[in-house]
Scaffold this motif. Structure first.
Motif, short mmCIF file in Angstrom:
data_model
loop_
_atom_site.label_atom_id
_atom_site.label_comp_id
_atom_site.label_asym_id
_atom_site.label_seq_id
_atom_site.Cartn_x
_atom_site.Cartn_y
_atom_site.Cartn_z
N THR A 166 94.89 62.41 143.42
CA THR A 166 94.88 63.59 142.55
C THR A 166 95.54 63.26 141.22
OG1 THR A 166 95.10 65.02 144.51
CG2 THR A 166 95.57 66.01 142.36
N LEU A 167 94.82 63.49 140.14
CA LEU A 167 95.36 63.23 138.80
C LEU A 167 96.57 64.13 138.54
CD1 LEU A 167 92.14 62.93 136.60
CD2 LEU A 167 93.97 61.22 136.74
N THR A 168 97.63 63.53 137.99
CA THR A 168 98.81 64.31 137.60
C THR A 168 99.13 64.11 136.12
OG1 THR A 168 100.26 62.50 138.27
CG2 THR A 168 99.79 64.19 139.92
N SER A 169 98.23 63.47 135.40
CA SER A 169 98.48 63.20 133.98
C SER A 169 97.15 63.18 133.24
CB SER A 169 99.16 61.84 133.80
OG SER A 169 98.22 60.78 134.03
N GLU A 170 97.26 63.03 131.93
CA GLU A 170 96.07 62.76 131.13
C GLU A 170 95.58 61.35 131.43
OE1 GLU A 170 97.20 63.20 127.07
OE2 GLU A 170 97.75 65.31 127.26
N ARG A 171 94.36 61.06 131.00
CA ARG A 171 93.84 59.70 131.07
C ARG A 171 93.92 59.06 129.69
NH1 ARG A 171 88.42 61.79 133.95
NH2 ARG A 171 89.39 63.79 133.43
N ALA A 172 94.30 57.80 129.65
CA ALA A 172 94.35 57.06 128.40
C ALA A 172 93.52 55.80 128.55
CB ALA A 172 95.80 56.70 128.05
N ALA A 173 93.05 55.25 127.44
CA ALA A 173 92.23 54.04 127.49
C ALA A 173 92.43 53.22 126.23
CB ALA A 173 90.75 54.39 127.66
N TRP A 174 92.24 51.92 126.35
CA TRP A 174 92.32 51.03 125.19
C TRP A 174 91.47 49.79 125.47
CZ3 TRP A 174 96.27 52.11 128.57
CH2 TRP A 174 96.73 51.06 129.38
N PRO A 175 90.95 49.15 124.41
CA PRO A 175 90.14 47.93 124.59
C PRO A 175 91.01 46.75 125.00
CG PRO A 175 90.45 48.40 122.26
CD PRO A 175 91.02 49.57 123.00
N LEU A 176 90.42 45.85 125.77
CA LEU A 176 91.16 44.70 126.28
C LEU A 176 90.84 43.45 125.46
CD1 LEU A 176 90.89 45.18 130.14
CD2 LEU A 176 92.76 45.80 128.61
N GLN A 177 91.84 42.62 125.30
CA GLN A 177 91.69 41.39 124.54
C GLN A 177 92.74 40.38 124.96
OE1 GLN A 177 92.69 42.99 120.56
NE2 GLN A 177 94.59 41.80 120.68
N ARG A 178 92.50 39.14 124.61
CA ARG A 178 93.57 38.14 124.63
C ARG A 178 93.62 37.55 123.24
NH1 ARG A 178 92.59 32.42 125.70
NH2 ARG A 178 90.36 32.00 125.85
N ALA A 179 94.81 37.21 122.79
CA ALA A 179 94.96 36.72 121.43
C ALA A 179 96.23 35.89 121.32
CB ALA A 179 95.02 37.89 120.45
N ILE A 180 96.25 35.02 120.33
CA ILE A 180 97.47 34.26 120.04
C ILE A 180 97.49 33.92 118.56
CG2 ILE A 180 96.47 31.99 120.57
CD1 ILE A 180 99.29 31.38 121.89
N ALA A 181 98.66 34.04 117.97
CA ALA A 181 98.82 33.72 116.54
C ALA A 181 98.87 32.21 116.35
CB ALA A 181 100.10 34.37 116.01
N ASP A 182 98.32 31.74 115.23
CA ASP A 182 98.34 30.30 114.99
C ASP A 182 99.71 29.81 114.54
OD1 ASP A 182 98.26 31.45 112.45
OD2 ASP A 182 97.04 29.85 111.60
N ARG A 183 100.52 30.71 113.97
CA ARG A 183 101.90 30.38 113.59
C ARG A 183 102.80 31.50 114.08
NH1 ARG A 183 102.58 30.65 107.82
NH2 ARG A 183 100.70 31.92 107.75
N TRP A 184 103.92 31.13 114.67
CA TRP A 184 104.88 32.12 115.16
C TRP A 184 106.10 32.21 114.27
CZ3 TRP A 184 105.55 32.52 121.16
CH2 TRP A 184 104.29 32.57 121.76
N THR A 185 106.27 31.23 113.39
CA THR A 185 107.44 31.21 112.51
C THR A 185 107.01 30.74 111.13
OG1 THR A 185 108.03 28.90 113.02
CG2 THR A 185 108.95 30.62 114.46
N GLY A 186 107.84 31.03 110.13
CA GLY A 186 107.53 30.59 108.77
C GLY A 186 108.55 31.14 107.79
N ARG A 187 108.19 31.06 106.51
CA ARG A 187 109.09 31.52 105.46
C ARG A 187 108.37 32.46 104.50
NH1 ARG A 187 113.44 27.05 103.30
NH2 ARG A 187 114.60 26.88 105.26
N PHE A 188 109.11 33.47 104.04
CA PHE A 188 108.62 34.34 102.98
C PHE A 188 108.68 33.58 101.65
CE2 PHE A 188 110.33 37.49 106.07
CZ PHE A 188 109.20 38.30 106.20
N PRO A 189 108.00 34.10 100.63
CA PRO A 189 108.08 33.44 99.31
C PRO A 189 109.49 33.27 98.79
CG PRO A 189 106.28 35.03 99.35
CD PRO A 189 107.02 35.19 100.64
N ASP A 190 110.43 34.17 99.18
CA ASP A 190 111.80 34.04 98.69
C ASP A 190 112.64 33.04 99.49
OD1 ASP A 190 112.28 35.33 101.08
OD2 ASP A 190 113.15 37.13 100.22
N GLY A 191 112.01 32.37 100.45
CA GLY A 191 112.71 31.34 101.21
C GLY A 191 113.33 31.82 102.51
N LYS A 192 113.40 33.14 102.72
CA LYS A 192 113.95 33.66 103.98
C LYS A 192 112.92 33.48 105.09
CE LYS A 192 117.30 36.93 102.09
NZ LYS A 192 117.23 36.48 100.68
#
Length: 373
Positions: free
Chosen positions: A237-263
């Motif tokens: 028995t449903l006790t909540s609303e239903r929610a949905a979202w599209p499925l994916q797998r992903a990965i960033a090519d870089r996880w770290t770096g620097r801003f233009p100001d060097g930080k």
């Protein structure tokens, strides 16, 4: 905060707040960027399967929800589409629980309260300058995109449907999962304690079927769900609303770096990677990210800044390997069950039955999923 922050965290979800607390515990000054809440928020029906490593981490921050909102999984039953079956037992593995199904709103409240009483954390409405900025904005991160980071996305032809339900029969602390010959994956996760009858639903279905299920009446949806779960818990028995979202797998090519100001900047959680939810490891990976990042920062040489690029590369090397392994494993399982052409169904179900008899390999897989290896 009398002195300027050393770390600015963009994103105040579970991953971002956990990182803020970990750093503040080490006396590192943190600015946590909290966006205004949406005007009309929908009911949050999400529940996460958290492993032993995640529980230990959150308990160390005094942010683990109470027993009513963190249900131990004593057994897990995974069913194939042609008689294959794999069972995992906490008792056989000699562990307290295989995982805990945690109510998301309850966990978020614990973290909000913990942040409120941590003087090293300043909650801000907009990013502020800091030696290190950590991006925890989720898979749709605007900051990541502005940095020009490539986020390689593989979209699955599926949407996940989530809801809360009451079952006719007790769940007995068992997490149940079914793979069917249409490539769908249904999971019913126990809530409300070991003797409860409440379950969290995560149902990965074809992207064209999802709108139909969302628009169906409660009775029709419950009937379809009872059939898909082979009547394992009786009427649902449903006790909540239903929610949905599209499925994916992903990965960033870089996880770290620097801003233009060097930080410096670093990505963590879904801003760095996403995986298919079939193994319930998404949040565990994100919490492992910030655990490693905080440890790398805490153990740095005294003369290094928190934004030292060499520190951040240590973090990225450590985490990228684990994330890629989990991403490939979940993708492989999804692909294996997405094809119904002979002889694949017979082979995969034969494989499941064989795996279920291999005690040593099962123990390794369980400890890997629990974050103990």
């Amino acid at each position: 905060m009398a002195l300027p922050p050393e770390v600015c965290i963009r994103g105040a979800g579970i991953v971002g707040r956990t990182l803020a607390l970990l750093l503040a515990r080490e006396r590192i000054r943190v600015a946590l960027v909290v966006a205004p809440p949406p005007a009309a928020a929908h009911e949050d029906v999400r529940a996460y399967a958290l492993n032993a490593a995640s529980r230990t981490l959150l308990e160390s921050l005094r942010a683990w929800p109470d027993a009513a909102h963190a249900t131990p999984v004593r057994e897990m039953r995974v069913n194939g589409d042609d008689g294959g079956r794999v069972c995992f037992s906490a008792a056989i593995q000699k562990v307290e629980a295989l995982a805990w199904i945690v109510d998301v709103p309850a966990l978020e409240k614990q973290l909000v309260d913990a942040v409120r009483f941590q003087p090293q954390i300043e909650v801000v409405e907009a990013p502020v300058p800091a030696a290190l900025t950590v991006v925890c904005e989720g898979k749709a991160s605007a900051t990541r995109d502005a940095l020009g980071v490539s986020y390689a996305v593989t979209r699955y032809p599926q949407h996940a449907i989530a809801a809360r339900l009451d079952a006719e029969r007790p769940h007995d602390g068992t997490a149940r999962q079914w793979f069917n010959d249409k490539g769908e994956i249904l999971a019913l996760l126990p809530l409300g304690g070991p003797g409860g009858r409440s379950v969290a639903l995560v149902w990965s279905v074809d992207q064209f079927r999802a709108p139909e299920l969302l628009a169906s009446s409660a009775d029709d949806f419950q009937t379809a769900l009872r059939e898909a779960s082979h009547d394992a818990l009786g009427a649902l028995t449903l006790t909540s609303e239903r929610a949905a979202w599209p499925l994916q797998r992903a990965i960033a090519d870089r996880w770290t770096g620097r801003f233009p100001d060097g930080k410096s900047w670093a990505l963590a959680g879904d801003a760095a990677h996403t995986v298919h939810p079939l193994a319930g490891q998404g949040l565990n990976l994100g919490l492992a990210d910030v655990s490693v990042l905080a440890e790398v920062i805490q153990s740095r040489e005294y003369w290094r800044s928190v934004g030292d690029p060499r520190l951040l590369r240590r973090y990225e090397r450590t985490r990228r390997t684990d994330v890629l392994s989990m991403s490939l494993a979940t993708d492989g399982l999804q692909q294996l069950f997405s094809h119904g052409t002979d002889p694949l169904p017979a082979l995969r179900n034969w494989g499941m039955r064989g795996f279920d008899r291999t005690r040593v390999l099962k123990q390794f897989i369980v400890r890997q999923a629990m974050g103990l290896n």
